[in-house]
Design a protein around this motif. Structure first.
Motif, mmCIF file in Angstrom:
data_model
loop_
_atom_site.group_PDB
_atom_site.id
_atom_site.type_symbol
_atom_site.label_atom_id
_atom_site.label_comp_id
_atom_site.label_asym_id
_atom_site.label_seq_id
_atom_site.Cartn_x
_atom_site.Cartn_y
_atom_site.Cartn_z
ATOM 1 N N UNK A 46 0.813 -1.220 0.000
ATOM 2 C CA UNK A 46 0.000 0.000 0.000
ATOM 3 C C UNK A 46 0.844 1.266 0.000
ATOM 4 N N UNK A 47 2.093 1.160 0.463
ATOM 5 C CA UNK A 47 2.939 2.357 0.553
ATOM 6 C C UNK A 47 3.410 2.847 -0.812
ATOM 7 N N UNK A 48 3.327 1.982 -1.823
ATOM 8 C CA UNK A 48 3.789 2.346 -3.172
ATOM 9 C C UNK A 48 2.672 3.066 -3.922
ATOM 10 N N UNK A 49 2.974 4.252 -4.418
ATOM 11 C CA UNK A 49 1.980 5.010 -5.174
ATOM 12 C C UNK A 49 2.081 4.659 -6.651
ATOM 13 N N UNK A 50 1.048 4.003 -7.147
ATOM 14 C CA UNK A 50 1.006 3.637 -8.562
ATOM 15 C C UNK A 50 0.750 4.899 -9.386
ATOM 16 N N UNK A 51 1.643 5.145 -10.330
ATOM 17 C CA UNK A 51 1.615 6.396 -11.089
ATOM 18 C C UNK A 51 1.391 6.118 -12.565
ATOM 19 N N UNK A 52 0.355 6.687 -13.120
ATOM 20 C CA UNK A 52 0.091 6.559 -14.544
ATOM 21 C C UNK A 52 0.739 7.699 -15.307
ATOM 22 N N UNK A 53 1.499 7.364 -16.344
ATOM 23 C CA UNK A 53 2.200 8.367 -17.157
ATOM 24 C C UNK A 53 1.454 8.541 -18.474
ATOM 25 N N UNK A 55 0.712 11.078 -22.085
ATOM 26 C CA UNK A 55 1.260 12.085 -23.003
ATOM 27 C C UNK A 55 0.131 12.629 -23.877
ATOM 28 N N UNK A 56 -0.273 13.862 -23.605
ATOM 29 C CA UNK A 56 -1.313 14.530 -24.407
ATOM 30 C C UNK A 56 -2.561 13.662 -24.551
ATOM 31 N N UNK A 57 -2.958 13.032 -23.474
ATOM 32 C CA UNK A 57 -4.124 12.150 -23.477
ATOM 33 C C UNK A 57 -5.372 12.935 -23.072
ATOM 34 N N UNK A 58 -6.534 12.403 -23.402
ATOM 35 C CA UNK A 58 -7.780 13.069 -23.029
ATOM 36 C C UNK A 58 -8.069 12.851 -21.539
ATOM 37 N N UNK A 59 -8.819 13.781 -20.981
ATOM 38 C CA UNK A 59 -9.217 13.662 -19.580
ATOM 39 C C UNK A 59 -9.994 12.372 -19.347
ATOM 40 N N UNK A 60 -10.847 12.019 -20.294
ATOM 41 C CA UNK A 60 -11.687 10.830 -20.138
ATOM 42 C C UNK A 60 -10.846 9.555 -20.036
ATOM 43 N N UNK A 61 -9.837 9.452 -20.891
ATOM 44 C CA UNK A 61 -8.972 8.267 -20.852
ATOM 45 C C UNK A 61 -8.183 8.225 -19.544
ATOM 46 N N UNK A 67 -9.139 4.862 -12.630
ATOM 47 C CA UNK A 67 -10.095 3.985 -11.948
ATOM 48 C C UNK A 67 -9.745 2.514 -12.163
ATOM 49 N N UNK A 68 -9.406 2.150 -13.393
ATOM 50 C CA UNK A 68 -9.114 0.752 -13.710
ATOM 51 C C UNK A 68 -7.921 0.224 -12.929
ATOM 52 N N UNK A 69 -6.869 1.048 -12.819
ATOM 53 C CA UNK A 69 -5.625 0.598 -12.196
ATOM 54 C C UNK A 69 -5.429 1.124 -10.773
ATOM 55 N N UNK A 70 -6.459 1.809 -10.251
ATOM 56 C CA UNK A 70 -6.396 2.342 -8.884
ATOM 57 C C UNK A 70 -5.124 3.174 -8.705
ATOM 58 N N UNK A 71 -4.968 4.172 -9.562
ATOM 59 C CA UNK A 71 -3.770 5.002 -9.529
ATOM 60 C C UNK A 71 -3.810 5.979 -8.361
ATOM 61 N N UNK A 72 -2.637 6.206 -7.778
ATOM 62 C CA UNK A 72 -2.519 7.200 -6.709
ATOM 63 C C UNK A 72 -1.845 8.491 -7.198
ATOM 64 N N UNK A 88 -8.547 18.584 -15.128
ATOM 65 C CA UNK A 88 -8.276 17.239 -14.621
ATOM 66 C C UNK A 88 -8.306 17.225 -13.094
ATOM 67 N N UNK A 89 -7.692 18.208 -12.484
ATOM 68 C CA UNK A 89 -7.639 18.275 -11.022
ATOM 69 C C UNK A 89 -9.040 18.410 -10.436
ATOM 70 N N UNK A 90 -9.906 19.108 -11.141
ATOM 71 C CA UNK A 90 -11.285 19.266 -10.678
ATOM 72 C C UNK A 90 -12.071 17.959 -10.728
ATOM 73 N N UNK A 91 -11.656 17.056 -11.633
ATOM 74 C CA UNK A 91 -12.438 15.840 -11.878
ATOM 75 C C UNK A 91 -11.915 14.601 -11.162
ATOM 76 N N UNK A 92 -10.634 14.593 -10.802
ATOM 77 C CA UNK A 92 -10.087 13.402 -10.155
ATOM 78 C C UNK A 92 -10.309 13.461 -8.648
ATOM 79 N N UNK A 93 -10.161 12.315 -8.036
ATOM 80 C CA UNK A 93 -10.254 12.217 -6.580
ATOM 81 C C UNK A 93 -9.160 13.085 -5.945
#
Length: 213
Positions: A46-53, A55-61, A67-72, A88-93
């Motif tokens: 749990x201490x590891x923060x999973x980070x999605x990288x 590049x110029x991707x849509x907010x929806x993706x 959500x799919x990968x439970x990113x932190x 994006x900041x307004x829409x994410x947890x």
């Protein structure tokens, strides 16, 4: 300093690296990357923060992957605008961190950072090159002497074991270095990390922390 090991790809290797307890583990969701991730992330501490990288991707993706990968954490490695980052900041947890990447060379203008300060949690400085990341070369860290902000940042770009001494030295300055981000110089092949090198990096960082106390 914290440690982010980026460009993970293979489940067994992910678990091996996970057992070393890096602070962040990066998964690249850019299809043109040799480290593009489209698999299943095994259970990690749990201490590891999973980070999605991304590049110029849509907010929806981005939201769907988070959500799919439970990113932190979400790392924006393209030419994302201030408005995009705010949306994006307004829409994410609220618990999900956002990291905005900037490609740096000797002519980098730090003034471009100011409008981004309010729309991300961290900056990440990588070496300017042909690719958005993973170019395997360092930039001249002396340019960071011009850093005008108190926003904590990740230091990236061609960092290997040979650079760890220099990393420790720059961490003694007043620069708000939050973490280092390693990738290609810790690999056997793209996406497959060398466990011994990763172990060595974590040992050197932990030793440095103890020496600073």
């Amino acid at each position: 300093m914290k440690l982010k090991i980026c460009g993970m790809k293979y489940p067994d290797n992910i678990l091996e690296v996970g057992s070393l307890l890096p602070d962040y583990m990066g998964f690249i969701f850019w299809e043109k990357s040799a480290r593009y991730f489209d698999g299943v992330i095994p259970d990690l501490p749990k201490s590891i923060k999973k980070t999605g990288v991304f590049v110029n991707e849509s907010t929806e993706v981005i939201l769907a992957k988070a959500q799919k990968y439970d990113l932190q954490a979400i790392q924006l490695h393209g030419q994302e605008s201030v408005e995009f980052c705010q949306d994006l900041k307004n829409k994410i947890d609220n618990s999900i961190e956002t990291i905005k990447v900037f490609s740096v060379d000797n002519a980098f203008d730090f003034e471009v950072l100011k409008p981004f300060e309010a729309v991300c949690d961290y900056f990440l400085f990588d070496t300017k090159g042909k690719l958005p990341g993973g170019n395997g070369t360092t930039f001249d860290w002396k340019v960071l002497e011009k850093y005008p902000s108190s926003k904590p940042f990740f230091l990236s770009g061609g960092i290997g074991i040979e650079e760890m001494g220099a990393v420790n030295e720059i961490s003694k300055t007043n620069l708000p270095i939050y973490a280092i981000d390693v990738n290609s110089k810790f690999e056997i092949e793209p996406g497959l990390k060398n466990i011994q090198l990763c172990t060595d990096a974590i040992y050197r960082i932990s030793t440095h922390k103890q020496n600073k106390k």
